[in-house]
Structures are given as C-alpha cells and as structure tokens.
Scaffold this motif. Structure first.
Motif, PDB file in Angstrom:
ATOM      1  N   THR A 190       2.091   6.899  -6.721  1.00  0.00           N
ATOM      2  CA  THR A 190       1.060   7.871  -7.104  1.00  0.00           C
ATOM      3  C   THR A 190       1.522   9.293  -6.830  1.00  0.00           C
ATOM      4  O   THR A 190       1.349  10.193  -7.661  1.00  0.00           O
ATOM      5  CB  THR A 190      -0.241   7.584  -6.334  1.00  0.00           C
TER       6      THR A 190
ATOM      7  N   THR B  22       0.833  -1.208   0.000  1.00  0.00           N
ATOM      8  CA  THR B  22       0.000   0.000   0.000  1.00  0.00           C
ATOM      9  C   THR B  22       0.863   1.251   0.000  1.00  0.00           C
ATOM     10  O   THR B  22       0.615   2.199  -0.762  1.00  0.00           O
ATOM     11  CB  THR B  22      -0.929   0.005   1.221  1.00  0.00           C
ATOM     12  N   HIS B  23       1.893   1.271   0.845  1.00  0.00           N
ATOM     13  CA  HIS B  23       2.788   2.427   0.884  1.00  0.00           C
ATOM     14  C   HIS B  23       3.536   2.602  -0.438  1.00  0.00           C
ATOM     15  O   HIS B  23       3.722   3.731  -0.903  1.00  0.00           O
ATOM     16  CB  HIS B  23       3.783   2.277   2.029  1.00  0.00           C
TER      17      HIS B  23
ATOM     18  N   GLU C  91       1.139   4.129  -2.915  1.00  0.00           N
ATOM     19  CA  GLU C  91       0.904   5.541  -2.608  1.00  0.00           C
ATOM     20  C   GLU C  91       2.096   6.406  -3.009  1.00  0.00           C
ATOM     21  O   GLU C  91       1.921   7.506  -3.551  1.00  0.00           O
ATOM     22  CB  GLU C  91       0.624   5.696  -1.111  1.00  0.00           C
TER      23      GLU C  91
END
Length: 251
Positions: free
Chosen positions: A205, A198-199, A202
């Motif tokens: 992005t 997830t990190h 992110e």
C-alpha cells in the motif's frame, strides 16, 4: 638534536598512523555475528540512515586532519588542535549524507520486501519452522532482503537465539518494524504468518501511494518546461505575425 617541534610532528605522525591502521583493519566474522555496541552519540553527531560506515567516515576525517597537519605551518600543538577539529567536522558532515549506493540499496530492499515477507509467510503456513523457512527463502534470491536474511541465518547458525538475531536485524533500515514484531512473536508464541502478511500488505500500500505521488509530482514538474518552451513558441508563431501584420497594414 631533535627539538620540541620535531617531537610533536613525530608524535602526531605516530598517532595518525595508528588510527589509520585500526580503521583499515577488517572487522572479521565476529562483527557479522554480533555487531559491536558503540557508545551513544549526541544528537548532532548521529549519522542519518544510509550514511557511510563509521570506519569510512573516520578515515575521511583522519585523512583531512593529516593533510592539514602536513600542509599547515605553525606550532605543533596548534596544528594538532586545528587538525582534530577539522577531522571531527568532516566525519560529522559525512554522517549527514546518504551515500548513493545506500540509496539504491534502500530502494531495492523496499521493492523486494513485500514479496520476501509473502514467501516467508507461505513457508510458515505449511508448517515449516521459522529457521527452516528463512533458509528456504534465501536459497535462490540475491536481492538486499535476501542478503539481510542470510546474515540473520548466519547469526542463528552461530548460536545467537532467534529473538536476538531478529532484534539485531531490526537495526537494518527498512526492517525495523517487521524484525521487532517477529522477535516479539518468537518470544511470546504469537502467530507470525498473519503478522508477516499484514506487513507485506502495508508495504504494498505504501509503495502504491508513493508511486501515485511520484506520478503527480512528475505531472506538476512537467508544467515548467511546457511554460518555458510552448508559451514562447506560441507567442512567436501565433501572436508576433498578427501584431507585425497589423503594424505593416497601418503603415
């Protein structure tokens, strides 16, 4: 016979020499394992992320104070007070500036971190323990993220618990959220793989958004040179000859 002024000068020189000796003394391996806890500073004295280390800033302030004390005539106590104020001001001002090396290091860390987190998540996904996964990831890389993880592995091998080692890593710029989440997951037993993925997503992005903003800013910044160069050229080549020809015909 030595007078009060000479005694003040000798005392000032002794104090400055002692401080200089302390500042240039290496911190040793213990500083790498467990960083010293410094007293909390007021808001105006807190350095920005990426500022020069405390020892470097203190040494700059000490050098400035020493120069003022050596070059300024006057009563010894007044010189000492003014030199101390100037030294503190230089040290605080140096803490408000991010060094060029730190900026490059920060950009390189931000560029490498998504891939490093993905590699670490992949090693954990096949059943490798966290310590062994970190050791595998740091085997061949030499980017800032890999060096940060080497420091982490060094602390763990020195006997610091995994949770505490990750919390120490959280003080490194760029690692704050990731390291805190990993430390919390280590203590609570939560899944680390999904957290790291997830990190990483992110961060990719955010990097894409920053690249897009930079591209837009470059387009806007290019407008000023176009106006300054092309508009005068258009006037000289296109407008001036027409106006001059019209005037000559009228005459």
């Amino acid at each position: 016979m030595i007078g009060p002024a000479e005694l003040t000068d000798w005392g000032l020189a002794a104090v400055l020499a002692g401080l200089a000796g302390w500042l240039v003394t290496p911190t040793g391996e213990l500083g790498r394992v467990r960083p010293a806890r410094l007293p909390e500073l007021p808001g105006w004295a807190v350095p920005v992320p990426g500022a020069s280390p405390m020892r470097v800033r203190a040494l700059a302030g000490l050098a400035t104070a020493s120069a003022m004390a050596a070059l300024t005539p006057g009563p010894g106590w007044l010189i000492l007070f003014g030199a101390a104020l100037l030294g503190v001001a230089v040290m605080v001002a140096a803490g408000r500036l991010e060094s060029g090396g730190s900026r490059r290091w920060r950009l390189q860390r931000a560029a490498a971190m998504p891939d490093i987190l993905t590699l670490l998540a992949g090693a954990l996904e096949v059943g490798t323990p966290l310590r062994a996964a970190v050791e595998r990831v740091i085997e061949f890389g030499d980017d800032p993220c890999t060096r940060d993880l080497r420091e982490l592995a060094f602390r763990v091998s020195a006997g610091i618990p995994d949770e505490q080692a990750w919390r120490i890593l959280a003080a490194t710029p760029g690692w704050s959220e990731v390291a805190r989440d990993v430390a919390r997951a280590v203590s609570s037993g939560e899944g680390i793989v999904a957290l790291l993925e997830t990190h990483a997503e992110e961060l990719r992005t955010v990097a894409a958004e920053q690249a897009e903003k930079k591209a837009r800013k470059a387009g806007v910044s290019a407008t000023i040179p176009l106006i300054c160069c092309h508009l005068p050229a258009f006037i000289l080549i296109g407008v001036v000859p027409i106006v001059a020809g019209t005037i000559f015909k009228a005459l």
